[in-house]
Design an enzyme around this catalytic site. Structure first.
Site, PDB file in Angstrom:
ATOM      1  N   TYR A 245       0.848  -1.195   0.000  1.00  0.00           N
ATOM      2  CA  TYR A 245       0.000   0.000   0.000  1.00  0.00           C
ATOM      3  C   TYR A 245       0.885   1.246   0.000  1.00  0.00           C
ATOM      4  O   TYR A 245       1.817   1.342   0.812  1.00  0.00           O
ATOM      5  CB  TYR A 245      -0.935   0.006   1.224  1.00  0.00           C
ATOM      6  CG  TYR A 245      -1.953  -1.107   1.125  1.00  0.00           C
ATOM      7  CD1 TYR A 245      -3.133  -0.921   0.422  1.00  0.00           C
ATOM      8  CD2 TYR A 245      -1.690  -2.365   1.668  1.00  0.00           C
ATOM      9  CE1 TYR A 245      -4.057  -1.960   0.270  1.00  0.00           C
ATOM     10  CE2 TYR A 245      -2.602  -3.415   1.522  1.00  0.00           C
ATOM     11  CZ  TYR A 245      -3.776  -3.192   0.809  1.00  0.00           C
ATOM     12  OH  TYR A 245      -4.676  -4.232   0.645  1.00  0.00           O
ATOM     13  N   SER A 246       0.595   2.169  -0.906  1.00  0.00           N
ATOM     14  CA  SER A 246       1.336   3.433  -0.920  1.00  0.00           C
ATOM     15  C   SER A 246       1.000   4.186   0.356  1.00  0.00           C
ATOM     16  O   SER A 246      -0.164   4.247   0.756  1.00  0.00           O
ATOM     17  CB  SER A 246       0.911   4.310  -2.099  1.00  0.00           C
ATOM     18  OG  SER A 246       0.843   3.568  -3.279  1.00  0.00           O
ATOM     19  N   GLU A 484       3.417   4.620 -10.739  1.00  0.00           N
ATOM     20  CA  GLU A 484       3.129   3.493  -9.853  1.00  0.00           C
ATOM     21  C   GLU A 484       1.663   3.131 -10.041  1.00  0.00           C
ATOM     22  O   GLU A 484       0.777   3.862  -9.588  1.00  0.00           O
ATOM     23  CB  GLU A 484       3.391   3.879  -8.401  1.00  0.00           C
ATOM     24  CG  GLU A 484       3.321   2.690  -7.451  1.00  0.00           C
ATOM     25  CD  GLU A 484       4.006   3.004  -6.127  1.00  0.00           C
ATOM     26  OE1 GLU A 484       5.229   2.800  -6.028  1.00  0.00           O
ATOM     27  OE2 GLU A 484       3.316   3.487  -5.230  1.00  0.00           O
ATOM     28  N   TYR A 486      -1.381  -0.129 -10.233  1.00  0.00           N
ATOM     29  CA  TYR A 486      -1.653  -1.472  -9.720  1.00  0.00           C
ATOM     30  C   TYR A 486      -3.079  -1.893 -10.060  1.00  0.00           C
ATOM     31  O   TYR A 486      -3.867  -1.081 -10.504  1.00  0.00           O
ATOM     32  CB  TYR A 486      -1.432  -1.518  -8.196  1.00  0.00           C
ATOM     33  CG  TYR A 486      -2.004  -0.359  -7.414  1.00  0.00           C
ATOM     34  CD1 TYR A 486      -3.329  -0.350  -6.981  1.00  0.00           C
ATOM     35  CD2 TYR A 486      -1.207   0.766  -7.120  1.00  0.00           C
ATOM     36  CE1 TYR A 486      -3.840   0.709  -6.253  1.00  0.00           C
ATOM     37  CE2 TYR A 486      -1.717   1.829  -6.383  1.00  0.00           C
ATOM     38  CZ  TYR A 486      -3.037   1.813  -5.959  1.00  0.00           C
ATOM     39  OH  TYR A 486      -3.539   2.868  -5.249  1.00  0.00           O
TER      40      TYR A 486
HETATM   41  P1  FAD Z   1      -7.325  -9.901  -3.155  1.00  0.00           P
HETATM   42  O1  FAD Z   1      -7.983 -10.821  -2.215  1.00  0.00           O
HETATM   43  O2  FAD Z   1      -5.886 -10.070  -3.382  1.00  0.00           O
HETATM   44  O3  FAD Z   1      -8.091  -9.941  -4.544  1.00  0.00           O
HETATM   45  C1  FAD Z   1      -7.571  -9.260  -5.645  1.00  0.00           C
HETATM   46  C2  FAD Z   1      -8.157  -9.856  -6.914  1.00  0.00           C
HETATM   47  O4  FAD Z   1      -7.759 -11.198  -7.024  1.00  0.00           O
HETATM   48  C3  FAD Z   1      -9.674  -9.829  -6.945  1.00  0.00           C
HETATM   49  O5  FAD Z   1     -10.072  -9.172  -8.134  1.00  0.00           O
HETATM   50  C4  FAD Z   1     -10.074 -11.283  -6.964  1.00  0.00           C
HETATM   51  O6  FAD Z   1     -11.194 -11.547  -7.775  1.00  0.00           O
HETATM   52  C5  FAD Z   1      -8.858 -11.942  -7.553  1.00  0.00           C
HETATM   53  N1  FAD Z   1      -8.741 -13.354  -7.133  1.00  0.00           N
HETATM   54  C6  FAD Z   1      -9.328 -13.968  -6.105  1.00  0.00           C
HETATM   55  N2  FAD Z   1      -8.996 -15.268  -6.050  1.00  0.00           N
HETATM   56  C7  FAD Z   1      -8.164 -15.473  -7.079  1.00  0.00           C
HETATM   57  C8  FAD Z   1      -7.468 -16.604  -7.575  1.00  0.00           C
HETATM   58  N3  FAD Z   1      -7.548 -17.791  -6.967  1.00  0.00           N
HETATM   59  N4  FAD Z   1      -6.691 -16.430  -8.664  1.00  0.00           N
HETATM   60  C9  FAD Z   1      -6.591 -15.248  -9.269  1.00  0.00           C
HETATM   61  N5  FAD Z   1      -7.214 -14.138  -8.845  1.00  0.00           N
HETATM   62  C10 FAD Z   1      -7.995 -14.263  -7.772  1.00  0.00           C
HETATM   63  N6  FAD Z   1      -4.566  -0.459  -2.856  1.00  0.00           N
HETATM   64  C11 FAD Z   1      -5.215   0.498  -2.155  1.00  0.00           C
HETATM   65  O7  FAD Z   1      -6.411   0.346  -1.861  1.00  0.00           O
HETATM   66  N7  FAD Z   1      -4.566   1.637  -1.758  1.00  0.00           N
HETATM   67  C12 FAD Z   1      -3.258   1.862  -2.049  1.00  0.00           C
HETATM   68  O8  FAD Z   1      -2.697   2.921  -1.677  1.00  0.00           O
HETATM   69  C13 FAD Z   1      -2.554   0.864  -2.769  1.00  0.00           C
HETATM   70  N8  FAD Z   1      -1.262   1.018  -3.075  1.00  0.00           N
HETATM   71  C14 FAD Z   1      -0.605   0.075  -3.784  1.00  0.00           C
HETATM   72  C15 FAD Z   1       0.744   0.273  -4.092  1.00  0.00           C
HETATM   73  C16 FAD Z   1       1.425  -0.671  -4.815  1.00  0.00           C
HETATM   74  C17 FAD Z   1       2.880  -0.424  -5.155  1.00  0.00           C
HETATM   75  C18 FAD Z   1       0.750  -1.862  -5.231  1.00  0.00           C
HETATM   76  C19 FAD Z   1       1.477  -2.915  -6.027  1.00  0.00           C
HETATM   77  C20 FAD Z   1      -0.561  -2.066  -4.923  1.00  0.00           C
HETATM   78  C21 FAD Z   1      -1.268  -1.112  -4.184  1.00  0.00           C
HETATM   79  N9  FAD Z   1      -2.605  -1.308  -3.837  1.00  0.00           N
HETATM   80  C22 FAD Z   1      -3.264  -0.321  -3.152  1.00  0.00           C
HETATM   81  C23 FAD Z   1      -3.309  -2.550  -4.157  1.00  0.00           C
HETATM   82  C24 FAD Z   1      -3.205  -3.530  -2.942  1.00  0.00           C
HETATM   83  O9  FAD Z   1      -1.871  -4.006  -2.851  1.00  0.00           O
HETATM   84  C25 FAD Z   1      -4.082  -4.766  -3.066  1.00  0.00           C
HETATM   85  O10 FAD Z   1      -3.805  -5.368  -4.300  1.00  0.00           O
HETATM   86  C26 FAD Z   1      -5.555  -4.468  -2.989  1.00  0.00           C
HETATM   87  O11 FAD Z   1      -5.892  -3.874  -1.739  1.00  0.00           O
HETATM   88  C27 FAD Z   1      -6.376  -5.744  -3.131  1.00  0.00           C
HETATM   89  O12 FAD Z   1      -5.922  -6.669  -2.190  1.00  0.00           O
HETATM   90  P2  FAD Z   1      -6.951  -7.679  -1.482  1.00  0.00           P
HETATM   91  O13 FAD Z   1      -6.168  -8.622  -0.672  1.00  0.00           O
HETATM   92  O14 FAD Z   1      -8.031  -6.921  -0.818  1.00  0.00           O
HETATM   93  O15 FAD Z   1      -7.597  -8.388  -2.724  1.00  0.00           O
END
Ligand code: FAD
Length: 486
Positions: A245-246, A484, A486
């Site tokens: 997360y940024s 950046e 994502y």
């Molecule tokens: P996840 O549970 O990881 O789900 C993500 C996706 O994966 C969904 O669309 C889901 O349908 C899919 N999925 C589920 N199961 C599977 C499977 N078996 N195979 C394939 N796909 C599947 N986010 C922010 O909100 N704020 C920020 O400031 C921010 N900054 C970031 C900075 C960087 C450098 C990066 C790389 C990412 C940033 N993100 C940010 C994004 C954050 O890292 C997460 O990716 C985001 O919050 C989603 O994570 P999650 O665990 O909630 O979702």
């Protein structure tokens, strides 16, 4: 070197102090020493008068111009360690300056007699854990090492030496992976607030979360941290893998006490028929918000963060990231393009430039923020931007594009107002800025933002007889194009 000296057991000695205070008038020397933020950090925390410490407490925020006059003002007595800092740390810091001078062949106005062995005069110091005597053998060893290092040119490249928890980026040390996924920092939640209101979208919610890191996870503006959710993760693992997360706060944190880090996190929710939903991790009929949906997927880490309550533990890794750092030049201009939570690094930057006590007023350039969101209920930190704009009308510009509520004929795909279409309304001004070598362009948020930048400026580039790919290459080479997504 600082580490070596601090642990070699060197103790404060009048001759060392005398030498340093006599010879530390070469600004180059201080500049060199200050490239070691750890050194400066310690110096700032332990040895400078209280009122000046705040400036120096955050690694990476130790400009020589701030520190040097303070070092000069300090009498020998003031430079002695305070109760909280050991003589060993103190001498390590001072010796760093000395060896830096040697390595740079700076003029030394008086020879240093290190043979002397005498008790330490640590006025007001706590009981030192190091030897109270300077022993010739230790000093000789240190000198021999320094000489060898000088011959090898090692000290000239001191900042390039790999140190744990630090990375050198453009000659400046920044905090780096102080906490790994295997050994994360256990912080606690200060507050969590939903900062958007409901829209027709199932993933309408975005939260601002403040976490206490007790000063253990220092970071600089533009970096990210990792969060480890308890899980289960997508494949059933517990705890879940880290998500990045940024960071949305500036280095001193929202309360400017150097103890907190803030994030802006969008809750990932997918519901069959109402938003992409290939996967499901909620038992059918059991989702409290969408009990009738055939399939619901709730983001593992974003749900964890958006469900945090004050006092809850949170596992933090990092900090990491060097792509989105602020330029050193206070006269640089900045164009910030954000979609949704892509605002995070820009909030960090803008609070540094226009809000925080330690840094506001230093910036002399222009910053222009473009924020893209789907609905006006999704606008992020709108009030903060408006306050900054009112206080700095000549230096801060703020525009937003609300895609579902505004139209743009420039958008050939669906006619909605996206960030780049809002920018096109100011294309003449922006183009002058983009061409200015002092201007840095930053993009953060949705993948595809780069094509928005191209949509906005490619024609202008070509109209001036340049090839867009070459223009971009040059911007990247000049390190003024930061992305950046994502
Ligand atoms: P996840 O549970 O990881 O789900 C993500 C996706 O994966 C969904 O669309 C889901 O349908 C899919 N999925 C589920 N199961 C599977 C499977 N078996 N195979 C394939 N796909 C599947 N986010 C922010 O909100 N704020 C920020 O400031 C921010 N900054 C970031 C900075 C960087 C450098 C990066 C790389 C990412 C940033 N993100 C940010 C994004 C954050 O890292 C997460 O990716 C985001 O919050 C989603 O994570 P999650 O665990 O909630 O979702």
């Amino acid at each position: 070197m600082l580490f070596f000296l601090s642990h070699a057991g060197l103790s404060a000695d009048d001759h060392v102090l005398d030498f340093l205070l006599t010879n530390l008038d070469a600004l180059d020397l201080v500049n060199l020493a200050l490239t070691s933020s750890v050194c400066c950090w310690r110096l700032g925390r332990g040895y400078l008068p209280c009122k000046s410490r705040q400036n120096l407490e955050t690694p990476g925020h130790c400009p020589a111009s701030d520190a040097w006059p303070l070092v000069q003002q300090c009498s020998c007595e003031k430079l002695m360690p305070t109760a909280a800092f050991s003589t060993r740390q103190f001498t390590g810091g001072l010796a760093f300056f000395y060896f830096a001078a040697m390595a740079l062949d700076l003029p030394v106005t008086r020879p240093l007699h290190l043979e002397a062995t005498r008790p330490v005069k640590a006025h007001g110091a706590s009981k030192s854990t190091s030897s109270p005597f300077v022993t010739t053998s230790r000093v000789s060893a240190a000198l021999a090492l320094a000489g060898l290092a000088r011959q090898c040119g090692v000290l000239r490249r001191a900042t390039a030496v790999k140190k744990k928890g630090v990375r050198v980026v453009e000659g400046k040390e920044i905090p780096w992976n102080l906490f790994s996924p295997k050994a994360p920092y256990k912080g606690s939640t200060v507050s969590k607030e939903t900062i958007t209101s409901k829209t027709p979208l199932v993933n309408w919610e975005t939260c601002h979360v403040i976490m206490d890191h007790g000063g253990k996870v220092p970071y600089i503006e533009g970096q990210s941290i990792g969060i480890i959710a308890p899980g289960p993760d997508k494949k059933g693992e517990t705890p879940a893998k880290i998500r990045l997360y940024s960071i949305a706060s500036s280095a001193p944190g929202d309360d400017e006490k150097n103890n907190t880090v803030s994030l802006v996190v969008k809750r990932v929710v997918e519901v069959a028929g109402r938003g992409w939903c290939e996967y499901s991790n909620v038992e059918k009929g059991k989702d409290p918000e969408f009990p009738d949906a055939a399939k619901v997927y709730r983001g593992v880490c974003s749900s964890h963060i958006c469900d945090l309550n004050a006092g809850d533990d949170v596992l933090i890794t990092g900090p990491t990231g060097a792509e989105m750092l602020l330029p050193e030049d206070p006269e640089a201009n900045m164009i910030f393009m954000a979609t949704g939570t892509g605002i995070a690094p820009f909030r960090s930057h803008l609070r540094n430039l226009f809000h925080d006590r330690v840094s506001k007023g230093k910036f002399k350039g222009v910053a222009w923020l473009f924020l893209g969101v789907p609905f006006s209920q999704s606008l992020l930190y709108d009030e903060e931007w408006k306050e900054m704009q009112a206080e700095y009308p000549d230096q801060f510009r703020y525009d937003y594009a609300v895609s579902s509520e505004e139209k743009s004929e420039k958008n050939k795909i669906n006619g909605e107002m996206w960030v780049q279409h809002k920018m096109m309304q100011y294309a003449d001004d922006l183009w002058e800025l983009v061409k200015d070598p002092k201007t840095h362009v930053y993009m953060c948020g949705l993948k595809g933002m780069e094509s928005g930048f191209a949509e906005c400026f490619q024609e202008r580039v070509e109209a001036e007889g340049m090839v867009y790919a070459e223009f971009l290459k040059k911007m990247k080479k000049d390190k003024r194009y930061h992305v950046e997504v994502y």
